[in-house]
Design an enzyme around this catalytic site. Structure first.
Site, PDB file in Angstrom:
ATOM      1  CG  HIS A 461      -0.242   0.141   2.526  1.00  0.00           C
ATOM      2  ND1 HIS A 461       0.209  -0.941   3.264  1.00  0.00           N
ATOM      3  CD2 HIS A 461       0.093   1.234   3.244  1.00  0.00           C
ATOM      4  CE1 HIS A 461       0.776  -0.511   4.368  1.00  0.00           C
ATOM      5  NE2 HIS A 461       0.731   0.802   4.383  1.00  0.00           N
ATOM      6  CG  ASP A 489       0.054  -4.379   2.492  1.00  0.00           C
ATOM      7  OD1 ASP A 489       0.435  -3.850   1.432  1.00  0.00           O
ATOM      8  OD2 ASP A 489      -0.269  -3.723   3.497  1.00  0.00           O
ATOM      9  CB  SER A 551       3.354   1.720   5.988  1.00  0.00           C
ATOM     10  OG  SER A 551       2.265   2.096   6.796  1.00  0.00           O
TER      11      SER A 551
END
Length: 920
Positions: A461, A489, A551
């Site tokens: 993402h 992911d 992230s």
């Protein structure tokens, strides 16, 4: 100079006089001019040696003598040179022990002299620097202005003296001293004792009769406050007497006046304020109101207190009107200054009016002083919101910090013990590699990435739909291409060629998820957090707060090995997706044949379903619609439900992990060992020797004939199934393990328990070749050859006795077919070196069947070792082992495993069990 005086290069050379004097006499000016650069003022050794011992010489010149000189050089070495008539030629050095000892001493002396010279130069330089610094110090001292001594004007000293005199005047409670005699003192002591005894007797009688009234309790409190319990002869009585005689205000004003004269920056204003407070009678009540005043309102207060001394009603009237007049006439000021002035005027009005009321009712302003202090404490207590409050001066500078937490002045070690607790363990160190981290910059935002192998790993993402991203590493920006994004992911970015990271992270071979470490860059700062983690399928959860930009950060164990990729944070727990070696390589797309097979199976399923359900079912094809993305209440509720579902799942897993030791499972017995038939125990045994194999190849046998011969050899050598030892007993074996996935039964086979050797398959004898007439040469026709072979087989004489049918043709394969997962791991240089054996160790079958593929793999290995890029190696080894499997040979990765040389990054051994015969 021939046969003249001996030549000496220096005085030390003459003093030592090493070597032959005759050689020194042979020195000519030309020889002296061309002498090598020996150490200055050092001795040399001169030798007169036969020419033939030095230079290759024939004839009469062999016995001619030449001069050989040996000396030392500046670099600490020495050498020998011979003069050949034109110049000095260096020869093998001749050892002279005395010369070597002398040269060592001379070199040591020269080194000490050089050190002394350098030290003297350094000393001179430092001395000059010290002189410069001294001059600079004197110059700077002259530029600094000297502080003048504090001067106090005489008028302020006089004012302070007057205030001191006023403070020493006895207060209103002072009494005149009367003349006492010894008799009066005795009478007073007896009277005091009698009164005390009477009071004690009355108190004991009341206590005995339980007749204590409220007035008695108030009298007891009053006596405590008046220190009635202190004996009359105690020194505290004397202190209280003088305090009562001079009053507390007088003593305080005396100390404050002295401090004001000595330390105050505005002694005039401070002393005048003390004087007006004393004259007006307000005294201590004035001091708590000082912080509310400005310079103007302070002088207004002093003026009103002086006016109060002469006319109290006029002062009260002016004090009440002062705030009203200030609101009207000071409205031109700015807000902050305007509020300060009005606040000071209100404080002045409260002081004058309240002080007059207290003086009228009680004769003192102590009650007003207490009320003002109480209001200030309440005001301060209402603003204690944080853990501390800061006290600032007029310029806004923090001058003090007061904590709001209540802390014990004594016995505070109980609180510290309760807060800190007792240590019951030791925290382990964790390995972090900041050099393996980078920042991934995209138009949508920023994230963290880390280097692993030849890729940069981050969260999917973070990359989004971008094909190219910017990689920030050590202040430089690089453009990189997104290589692959699996279903997880996770995103893999190709590392640019000009980016060379200082460290790389490796995947953990034995993952330990009990304690994880998350490290990332947040606002260009490295943040590291360690927490306990729990596994939930393919994800991890841990109690770590996530910030923007974390992230894609690596989640590592205590050894710095990567376990997962940080991706999300919902509420209290943070999450990460577990990364496996299989995630690094994309799944190969199915071939066209496989796609066609899937399509056929799908069509068959549709035909079967259509046959079962004759009614026509019309399915509406989904139409692609483009809707505007919007967020409504239902979407928010779904997101909240998803987050709560994840949190509850994590909570259940944690509770189950805690309760796992308390859950007991009954153990059953499954016997899989005793009496179990052990088949294929002779797998891996060579059925043909090298000589037999070479002879068969020389005869020009084709593949089918070669495999038929191997089948016959297997039939002759194979015996009955091997059984386990009868003494062996496995408590988990109950006999049902004989039938399993790893045992293949031939239900047509009849087992002879008399253990008679089975009859091998019959052999067909080939007829002897008979001479045939030569035929004309015809073009090669494979169909005719095949027909001839069939006719030839029909002419074979078959025995009359019925025999078993001939074994069907078969193909031999070694073990199970290779799978891609066994080859998909991180290859390194050691793995590349050991995967192929040396050329002398290859078998003839390997060279004949796999020769070209082995040469191709060796080229790939050499290129990979040179470039340190092993990405193409797994696929090449997989193709080679696949070809070996199809040819009935052992795979090279299995060979390395069998020799206990499995690659160190090998993911797991293939579960092969030797050659396996497949009947076509």
């Amino acid at each position: 100079m021939a046969h003249g005086e001996p030549y000496y290069s220096s005085k030390p050379d003459k003093d030592f006089n090493f070597g032959s004097t005759m050689a020194r006499r042979q020195m000519t000016p030309t020889m002296v001019t061309k002498l090598p650069k020996f150490v200055r003022n050092s001795p040399q050794v001169y030798d007169w040696i036969v020419r033939g011992l030095i230079f290759p010489t024939t004839g009469k010149t062999y016995f001619q003598r030449v001069v050989v000189i040996t000396g030392g050089f500046e670099d600490g070495t020495y050498g020998s040179f011979a003069f050949d008539g034109r110049e000095w030629v260096e020869i093998y050095p001749i050892e002279h022990l005395n010369l070597m000892s002398s040269l060592k001493l001379i070199h040591k002396a020269n080194a000490l002299q050089e050190r002394l010279r350098l030290s003297q130069e350094e000393k001179a330089t430092l001395t000059l620097d010290v002189q410069f610094l001294q001059h600079e110090n004197v110059r700077l001292k002259e530029l600094i202005s000297k502080p003048e001594p504090r001067k106090i004007q005489m008028k302020w000293i006089i004012v302070g003296a007057v205030l001191t005199f006023l403070s020493l005047i006895p207060g209103g409670y002072a009494q005149s001293q009367t003349n006492n005699t010894i008799f009066t003192d005795v009478i007073a002591a007896c009277k005091y004792s009698t009164e005390t005894l009477t009071e004690n007797l009355d108190l004991r009688i009341k206590l005995a009769l339980a007749n204590i009234t409220i007035s008695d309790k108030l009298d007891a409190v009053r006596q405590i406050l008046n220190f009635a319990f202190v004996p009359r002869s105690h020194w505290l009585r004397t202190v209280f007497y003088y305090i009562h005689y001079y009053e507390m205000w007088n003593i305080f004003m005396f100390v404050l006046a002295i401090g004001t004269v000595m330390r105050s920056t505005r002694p005039g204003t401070d002393l005048i304020t003390l004087a007006t407070s004393h004259l007006s009678g307000f005294r201590m009540a004035v001091l708590p109101t000082i912080p509310f005043h400005t310079t103007m309102t302070l002088w207004v207060m002093n003026t009103l207190m002086v006016c109060y001394y002469f006319d109290n009603l006029l002062a009260i009237t002016m004090a009440i009107l002062a705030p009203i007049l200030g609101i009207i006439f000071l409205c031109f000021m700015e807000d902050s200054n305007y509020v300060s002035q009005i606040r000071g005027l209100i404080a002045t009005a409260v002081l004058i009016a309240g002080g007059h009321a207290c003086l009228t009712l009680t004769g003192t302003t102590t009650s007003l002083f207490v009320v003002i202090l109480t209001c200030r404490f309440v005001r301060m207590a209402t603003i204690f919101i944080g853990t501390r409050f800061e006290i600032r001066d007029a310029n806004g500078k923090v001058v003090a910090t007061v904590p709001t937490r209540i802390k014990n002045a004594a016995f505070d070690f109980f609180q510290r013990l309760k807060q800190s607790g007792v240590r019951v363990g030791v925290n382990e160190f964790v390995v972090i590699k900041p050099g393996a981290l980078c920042v991934i910059d995209t138009p949508e935002g920023k994230g963290t990435g880390f280097f692993s192998g030849n890729d940069i790993v981050t969260a999917a993402h973070v990359v989004g739909n971008n094909t190219f991203v910017n990689v920030c590493y050590e202040g430089l920006m690089y453009e990189a291409k997104v290589r692959y994004m699996p279903e997880k992911d996770i995103a893999f970015i190709t590392c640019p060629g000009d980016l060379h990271p200082t460290a790389r992270l490796k995947l953990s071979k034995n993952p330990d998820y009990s304690c994880v470490t998350v490290m990332a860059y947040v606002n260009e700062d490295l943040v590291v957090s360690t927490a306990a983690a729990m596994v939930h399928g393919n994800t991890l959860s841990y109690a770590v707060r996530t910030q923007d930009g974390m992230s894609g950060a690596p989640v590592c164990d205590k050894y710095g090995r990567v376990l997962a990729v940080h991706q999300t944070n919902t509420g209290y727990t943070g999450g990460a997706v577990i990364i496996d070696p299989a995630d690094f390589h994309p799944v190969k797309a199915p071939s066209q044949v496989e796609l066609l097979k899937e399509e056929i199976e799908r069509l068959k399923a549709q035909l079967n379903s259509a046959a079962e359900n004759p009614s026509t079912v019309i399915t509406q094809q989904p139409t692609a619609t483009l809707e505007q993305k919007s967020v409504n209440d239902s979407d928010v509720v779904d997101l909240v439900r998803t987050a709560m579902e994840r949190e509850m799942k994590i909570l259940r897993d944690e509770i189950n992990g805690i309760l796992a030791p308390f859950l007991q499972k009954k153990k059953g017995k499954t016997k899989h060992g005793r009496g179990r038939v052990r088949r294929n125990l002779r797998k891996g045994v060579k059925l043909l020797t090298e000589e037999e194999y070479r002879e068969l190849l020389e005869k020009g046998l084709d593949r089918e004939t070669f495999l038929d011969l191997i089948d016959r050899i297997i039939g002759e050598r194979s015996g009955y199934p091997d059984y386990d030892d009868e003494d062996y007993y496995d408590e988990d074996d109950d006999g049902w393990g004989m039938v399993g996935d790893d045992v293949e039964f031939d239900y047509t086979e009849v087992i002879n328990f008399d253990q008679a050797k089975p009859t091998p398959a019959p052999r067909t004898t080939k007829p002897k070749p008979c001479p045939e007439p030569e035929a004309e040469t015809q073009p090669l026709d494979l169909s005719q050859k095949k027909d001839k072979q069939l006719e030839h087989e029909q002419q074979v004489v078959k025995p009359t006795k019925p025999q078993k049918n001939d074994p069907q043709p078969y193909s031999q394969t070694y073990g199970k077919a290779p799978i891609w997962e066994s080859y998909d791991f991180d290859w390194d240089e050691d793995d590349a070196k050991f995967i192929l054996p040396a050329p002398p160790r290859l078998t003839k079958a390997d060279e004949i069947v796999l020769g070209s593929k082995i040469v191709k793999l060796r080229t790939i290995i050499e290129t990979a070792i040179k470039t340190q890029n092993y990405s193409a190696l797994p696929e090449a080894v997989f193709e080679l082992d696949k070809a070996a499997y199809e040819a009935g040979l052992e795979g090279f990765l299995q060979r390395v495993k069998s020799k206990n040389k499995a690659p160190k990054n090998y993911k797991g051994p293939q579960k092969t069990k030797g050659p396996k015969t497949i009947i076509h």
